[in-house]
Design a protein around this motif. Structure first.
Motif, PDB file in Angstrom:
ATOM      1  N   ARG A 120      54.510 -33.178 -69.340  1.00  0.00           N
ATOM      2  CA  ARG A 120      55.662 -32.876 -68.476  1.00  0.00           C
ATOM      3  C   ARG A 120      56.918 -32.621 -69.302  1.00  0.00           C
ATOM      4  NH1 ARG A 120      57.886 -36.001 -65.447  1.00  0.00           N
ATOM      5  NH2 ARG A 120      58.191 -35.025 -63.429  1.00  0.00           N
ATOM      6  N   ALA A 152      57.030 -31.408 -72.269  1.00  0.00           N
ATOM      7  CA  ALA A 152      56.902 -30.089 -72.901  1.00  0.00           C
ATOM      8  C   ALA A 152      57.272 -28.986 -71.905  1.00  0.00           C
ATOM      9  CB  ALA A 152      55.477 -29.891 -73.414  1.00  0.00           C
ATOM     10  N   LEU A 153      56.838 -29.138 -70.655  1.00  0.00           N
ATOM     11  CA  LEU A 153      57.163 -28.131 -69.639  1.00  0.00           C
ATOM     12  C   LEU A 153      58.670 -28.103 -69.360  1.00  0.00           C
ATOM     13  CD1 LEU A 153      54.339 -28.267 -66.948  1.00  0.00           C
ATOM     14  CD2 LEU A 153      54.438 -27.035 -69.088  1.00  0.00           C
ATOM     15  N   HIS A 154      59.269 -29.281 -69.319  1.00  0.00           N
ATOM     16  CA  HIS A 154      60.715 -29.338 -69.060  1.00  0.00           C
ATOM     17  C   HIS A 154      61.510 -28.708 -70.202  1.00  0.00           C
ATOM     18  CE1 HIS A 154      60.037 -32.878 -66.067  1.00  0.00           C
ATOM     19  NE2 HIS A 154      59.588 -31.730 -65.626  1.00  0.00           N
ATOM     20  N   ARG A 155      61.031 -28.934 -71.440  1.00  0.00           N
ATOM     21  CA  ARG A 155      61.687 -28.283 -72.589  1.00  0.00           C
ATOM     22  C   ARG A 155      61.554 -26.766 -72.486  1.00  0.00           C
ATOM     23  NH1 ARG A 155      59.111 -32.192 -75.656  1.00  0.00           N
ATOM     24  NH2 ARG A 155      57.553 -30.704 -76.380  1.00  0.00           N
ATOM     25  N   ALA A 156      60.330 -26.321 -72.119  1.00  0.00           N
ATOM     26  CA  ALA A 156      60.089 -24.881 -71.997  1.00  0.00           C
ATOM     27  C   ALA A 156      60.962 -24.284 -70.892  1.00  0.00           C
ATOM     28  CB  ALA A 156      58.619 -24.606 -71.716  1.00  0.00           C
ATOM     29  N   ALA A 157      61.154 -25.058 -69.814  1.00  0.00           N
ATOM     30  CA  ALA A 157      61.980 -24.570 -68.695  1.00  0.00           C
ATOM     31  C   ALA A 157      63.401 -24.293 -69.168  1.00  0.00           C
ATOM     32  CB  ALA A 157      61.996 -25.596 -67.560  1.00  0.00           C
ATOM     33  N   LEU A 158      63.920 -25.189 -70.008  1.00  0.00           N
ATOM     34  CA  LEU A 158      65.289 -25.022 -70.498  1.00  0.00           C
ATOM     35  C   LEU A 158      65.395 -23.846 -71.463  1.00  0.00           C
ATOM     36  CD1 LEU A 158      66.230 -28.765 -71.126  1.00  0.00           C
ATOM     37  CD2 LEU A 158      66.998 -27.294 -69.258  1.00  0.00           C
ATOM     38  N   GLY A 159      64.267 -23.496 -72.093  1.00  0.00           N
ATOM     39  CA  GLY A 159      64.273 -22.410 -73.057  1.00  0.00           C
ATOM     40  C   GLY A 159      64.134 -21.030 -72.443  1.00  0.00           C
ATOM     41  N   GLN A 160      63.975 -20.975 -71.122  1.00  0.00           N
ATOM     42  CA  GLN A 160      63.826 -19.664 -70.468  1.00  0.00           C
ATOM     43  C   GLN A 160      65.138 -18.886 -70.528  1.00  0.00           C
ATOM     44  OE1 GLN A 160      61.068 -19.798 -66.747  1.00  0.00           O
ATOM     45  NE2 GLN A 160      62.392 -21.568 -66.679  1.00  0.00           N
ATOM     46  N   PRO A 161      65.031 -17.552 -70.595  1.00  0.00           N
ATOM     47  CA  PRO A 161      66.264 -16.768 -70.656  1.00  0.00           C
ATOM     48  C   PRO A 161      67.074 -16.866 -69.368  1.00  0.00           C
ATOM     49  CG  PRO A 161      64.365 -15.336 -70.370  1.00  0.00           C
ATOM     50  CD  PRO A 161      63.828 -16.718 -70.602  1.00  0.00           C
ATOM     51  N   LEU A 162      68.381 -16.757 -69.517  1.00  0.00           N
ATOM     52  CA  LEU A 162      69.258 -16.714 -68.341  1.00  0.00           C
ATOM     53  C   LEU A 162      69.294 -15.286 -67.820  1.00  0.00           C
ATOM     54  CD1 LEU A 162      72.170 -18.929 -69.707  1.00  0.00           C
ATOM     55  CD2 LEU A 162      70.423 -19.587 -68.035  1.00  0.00           C
ATOM     56  N   CYS A 163      69.839 -15.132 -66.633  1.00  0.00           N
ATOM     57  CA  CYS A 163      69.983 -13.803 -66.035  1.00  0.00           C
ATOM     58  C   CYS A 163      70.839 -12.931 -66.965  1.00  0.00           C
ATOM     59  CB  CYS A 163      70.651 -13.949 -64.666  1.00  0.00           C
ATOM     60  SG  CYS A 163      70.928 -12.389 -63.841  1.00  0.00           S
TER      61      CYS A 163
END
Lengths: 82, 198
Positions: free
Chosen positions: A50, A52-63
């Motif tokens: 979980r 790791a997924l939360h870290r990946a979520a924060l790493g997603q590009p912004l609009c």
């Protein structure tokens, strides 16, 4: 409060980690996994997963800014003067 | 001069919908799989949201409401894409949507031998994790993205996907397990997990 077993604790593990259980059930699961050596690897692994997924979520590009401008322009044409 | 109602409508849209532009873009990116498609989806979502803003109850969950519009727009587009339909059909055959069995463990079994505590997750870069999520069958991907990446509650996920709460739990359970297996495979292929580890 009747103690729950490993099977029930692990079956409810994600709901526990996701904060989806009632306060009483949360406490039952917490009491079990805090003390159970057998459940520890599963709990630790699910927690790492979980995180790791939360870290990946924060790493997603912004609009992108260009899209932000496009949306604003489109809405202006539709009557929203942002 | 705009009427008071029109001004209220504009202000509430700006205050409640527009702040979710980043979240909707991220959701669209995970649904559609590519930035150009995600950009189209975002524009479509905010256009439809603005036109339907009178149907939104102020102060309720605007983010979930926007995700629902975004997903509906995506599904309409996807109806034209037979390749993805085949993928969903294949997923449905291999992962039947049933209640989670009482004896089924939350962490996929293959991991227990090599890295029982899942330390390998720390070695994975975000991009590999997102790629693995993007490769999940649609039903599982939607549940995982909404819950794990967007932080929605199970009830909110159920509302966006228009499915019962039990189905959300089942899809999350199976989707996460499938994702764990894929991430474990990635970690093995990358040498982060040694096969001879006991």
């Amino acid at each position: 409060m009747t103690p729950i077993g490993c099977q029930e604790a692990l079956q409810r593990l994600y709901e526990y980690l996701d904060g989806e259980l009632t306060p009483d059930t949360t406490e039952e699961v917490r009491r079990h996994i805090d003390l159970c050596a057998g459940c520890y690897p599963e709990v630790r692994s699910a927690t790492e997963f979980r995180d790791a997924l939360h870290r990946a979520a924060l790493g997603q590009p912004l609009c992108p800014d260009a899209l932000r401008r496009k949306v604003a322009e489109m809405l202006r044409e539709e009557g929203l003067s942002a | 001069m705009p009427t008071a109602n029109a001004t209220d409508r504009r202000l509430s849209f700006e205050a409640e919908a527009l702040p979710h532009l980043d979240a909707v873009y991220r959701f669209a990116l995970r649904l559609a799989g590519s930035p150009p498609e995600a950009e189209d989806l975002v524009q479509e979502t905010f256009l439809r949201a603005w036109r339907a803003w009178d149907q939104y109850t102020p102060g309720t969950r605007a983010k979930s409401w926007l995700f629902t519009i975004c997903r509906n727009a995506y599904l309409r587009e996807r109806e034209r894409d037979t390749r993805r339909d085949e993928l969903v059909a294949e997923a449905a055959r291999s992962e039947p949507e049933s209640e989670v069995s009482g004896s089924e463990l939350p962490v996929f079994a293959g991991q227990a031998h090599y890295d029982p505590e899942g330390e390998f997750y720390r070695s994975l870069v975000d991009a590999r994790i997102l790629e693995a999520i993007d490769a999940l069958p649609t039903d599982f991907r939607e549940a995982v993205v909404l819950s794990d990446l967007q932080g929605l509650s199970y009830q909110e996920v159920a509302e966006v996907l228009d499915v019962p709460l039990g189905t959300v739990k089942s899809r999350l359970f199976r989707g996460r397990k499938l994702l764990q297996k894929r991430l474990h495979d990635v970690a093995r292929e990358s040498g982060f997990i040694r096969e001879d580890r006991t």
